[in-house]
Design an enzyme around this catalytic site. Structure first.
Site, short mmCIF file in Angstrom:
data_model
loop_
_atom_site.label_atom_id
_atom_site.label_comp_id
_atom_site.label_asym_id
_atom_site.label_seq_id
_atom_site.Cartn_x
_atom_site.Cartn_y
_atom_site.Cartn_z
N ASP A 44 1.13 -1.27 0.27
CA ASP A 44 0.38 0.57 0.12
C ASP A 44 1.11 1.50 0.03
O ASP A 44 0.51 2.38 0.58
CB ASP A 44 -1.15 0.01 0.88
CG ASP A 44 -2.33 -1.31 1.57
OD1 ASP A 44 -2.53 -1.60 -0.02
OD2 ASP A 44 -2.04 -2.19 1.77
N ASN A 70 -4.38 -11.01 -2.72
CA ASN A 70 -4.39 -10.37 -1.66
C ASN A 70 -3.65 -8.40 -2.09
O ASN A 70 -3.97 -7.85 -0.99
CB ASN A 70 -2.43 -10.95 -0.89
CG ASN A 70 -1.92 -11.09 -1.59
OD1 ASN A 70 -1.39 -11.05 -2.64
ND2 ASN A 70 -0.86 -11.75 -1.02
N HIS A 85 -3.79 -2.83 -6.21
CA HIS A 85 -3.39 -2.07 -6.78
C HIS A 85 -4.10 -0.60 -7.72
O HIS A 85 -4.44 -0.90 -8.66
CB HIS A 85 -2.18 -2.23 -7.99
CG HIS A 85 -1.61 -3.17 -7.18
ND1 HIS A 85 0.04 -3.77 -8.67
CD2 HIS A 85 -0.59 -3.27 -6.45
CE1 HIS A 85 0.87 -4.01 -7.57
NE2 HIS A 85 0.32 -4.29 -6.20
N ARG A 126 5.03 -29.17 -3.53
CA ARG A 126 5.58 -30.46 -4.87
C ARG A 126 3.71 -30.72 -5.12
O ARG A 126 3.53 -31.82 -5.67
CB ARG A 126 6.27 -31.42 -5.36
CG ARG A 126 7.70 -30.41 -4.98
CD ARG A 126 8.61 -31.35 -4.74
NE ARG A 126 8.67 -31.44 -3.41
CZ ARG A 126 9.07 -32.08 -1.83
NH1 ARG A 126 10.56 -32.91 -3.13
NH2 ARG A 126 9.37 -32.64 -1.24
#
Ligand code: IMP
Ligand code: MG
Length: 339
Positions: free
Chosen positions: A16, A43, A46, A141
C-alpha cells in the site's frame, strides 16, 4: 547472451505504498515491451488512476492500460475467478486486454480449498485470498500450475516465460511490478506476520530475469507507515487516527483499516539496501501536510521518534538519512495521480 533490460518497482514498507501509481507513471515513457507482476496473488490491490478514472486491480499488471504485454509471472499465485472478473472489468471500461494479458505457465493456481483454508486464519490477519495455502502447496510439490488448469489450457492466456524473454527477436524491456512490500516479505519481513512470497528485487529475478538485466530499482514508500494484519502497529495518540482518515487508509482489497505509525527510518534503510534501490519515491506527503505532523521513527519502539516540526526540515532529515554514503535519487510525491 541475449540482452534483457529490467526496471523493478518494489514496496519498501508493508504494501500500500503506491506502487501502482509509480508503475503507471513509468509506463507512460513508452519504453517497455513487457510489464510483469512478479509475486503474490489477489491479496494485492493496486490502485491506479488512468485518464482520470480510478481502477483497482489485483492480478493484472498495469501495462494493460498502455497496450503493453502484461504477464502474471512464475512467482505469482492466481485465482482464476478473480482473473476473469478483472478481464471483464477492464473490457467494460474500454481497456483492451486481447492479446495483451498472459499468465506464466509455471505460475500456480489458488484453489477453492486454499480459499476455504485461508478463510479460517485468525493468527496472521491475512487477506483470506488463499495465498499462504497456495504457496505452501507449491513448495510441497502438490500445487497446480497454470499449464495444468483446464480453463487456461483452452484459453489464449498461457505464456512460456523463457520463450517470451529469450527466444524472440526483440530486446525485452521489462517493467517488473512487485506486490506487498519488504516488511511483508517471507524472509525479510516481521515473520510470521508476513505474506508467503518474495517481495524483494530478488523476487523479480525469480521470474526468469538475469541479474545483469536490472537497470533501475524503484523503491516505493509512504510518508508514514501503514500495516494491515494482526500485530499491534498503530501508534498511540490521535495523530494516527487523523492520518488514517486523511489518508483514507483502508485496504483496497479487504476494506480493513490500516494501522498507522511514523515512517521507520531503520526499516526503510534496510529495505533500500537489501533491494539495491536506485530511486526512492516517498508518496502521500500531502497527508502529513494536511495533518501538519512532521515526525519519523528511528527505532522499533514507538516512544522514540523524531519531531522535525516542518515539511522542509522533515524532507531534509529524511534525504540526509537515505542518501548517506550512497547516490540515491529521492522523489517526494503529494498527489494521488502524479509523481
Ligand atoms: P496474505 O498475503 O493474505 O497471506 O496476508 C499476510 C499479511 O500480508 C497480512 O498482514 C495481510 O494484511 C498483508 N498483505 C497481503 N497483501 C497485502 C497488500 O497488498 N497490501 C497490504 N497488506 C497486504
Ligand atoms: Mg495495495
Amino acid at each position: 547472451m541475449k540482452q534483457i533490460i529490467a526496471d523493478i518497482v518494489i514496496g519498501l514498507s508493508y504494501g500500500d505504498e503506491g506502487k501502482g501509481k509509480v508503475t503507471h507513471h513509468l509506463l507512460k515513457s513508452g519504453d517497455y515491451t513487457h510489464c510483469l507482476r512478479f509475486n503474490g496473488g489477489c491479496n494485492a490491490g493496486h490502485t491506479i488512476y488512468h485518464n482520470g478514472e480510478k481502477f483497482v486491480t489485483h492480478h493484472i499488471p498495469a501495462g494493460v492500460f498502455f497496450g503493453v504485454k502484461s504477464i502474471i509471472g512464475s512467482g505469482c499465485v492466481v485465482n482464476l475467478d478473480q482473473f476473469y472478473d478483472e478481464i471483464a472489468m477492464l473490457e467494460n471500461a474500454g481497456i483492451t486486454t486481447d492479446g495483451l494479458v498472459y499468465i506464466a505457465n509455471n505460475a500456480h493456481i489458488i484453489t477453492d480449498a486454499h480459499l476455504e483454508e485461508d478463510s479460517k486464519d485468525t493468527v496472521i490477519g491475512t487477506t483470506k485470498r488463499g495465498n499462504g495455502p497456495a504457496y505452501r502447496d507449491k513448495y510441497n510439490r502438490q500445487g497446480i500450475r497454470a499449464s495444468e488448469e483446464p480453463r487456461l489450457i483452452e484459453s489464449s492466456y498461457l505464456i512460456d516465460l523463457y520463450r517470451e524473454l529469450y527466444e524472440k527477436d526483440i530486446t525485452p524491456v521489462i517493467l517488473c511490478e512487485g506486490a506487498q512490500g519488504f516488511g511483508l516479505d517471507v524472509d525479510w519481513g516481521d515473520y510470521p506476520y508476513v505474506t508467503s512470497s518474495h517481495c524483494t528485487t530478488a523476487g523479480a529475478l525469480l521470474n526468469g530475469i538475469p541479474p545483469q538485466a536490472v537497470r533501475k530499482v524503484y523503491g516505493v514508500a509512504k510518508a508514514y507507515d501503514t500495516y494491515v494484519g494482526s500485530k499491534d502497529f498503530h501508534g498511540k495518540g490521535r495523530a494516527f487516527d487523523l492520518i488514517q482518515q486523511l489518508g483514507n487508509e483502508f485496504g483496497s482489497t479487504t476494506g480493513r483499516p490500516r494501522q498507522c505509525n511514523w515512517l521507520n527510518l531503520k526499516d526503510l534503510s534496510r529495505a533500500i539496501k537489501v533491494n539495491g534501490v536506485t530511486d526512492v519515491i516517498i508518496n502521500k506527503v500531502d497527508i502529513l501536510r494536511a495533518a501538519d505532523k512532521w515526525n519519523l521513527r528511528s527505532y522499533k519502539n514507538d516512544s522514540i521518534f523524531i519531531q522535525l516540526g516542518s515539511e522542509v526540515g522533515w524532507k531534509k532529515y529524511l534525504t540526509n538519512y537515505i542518501s548517506e554514503n550512497t547516490e540515491i535519487n529521492i522523489i517526494f510525491s503529494d498527489s494521488p495521480e502524479r509523481i
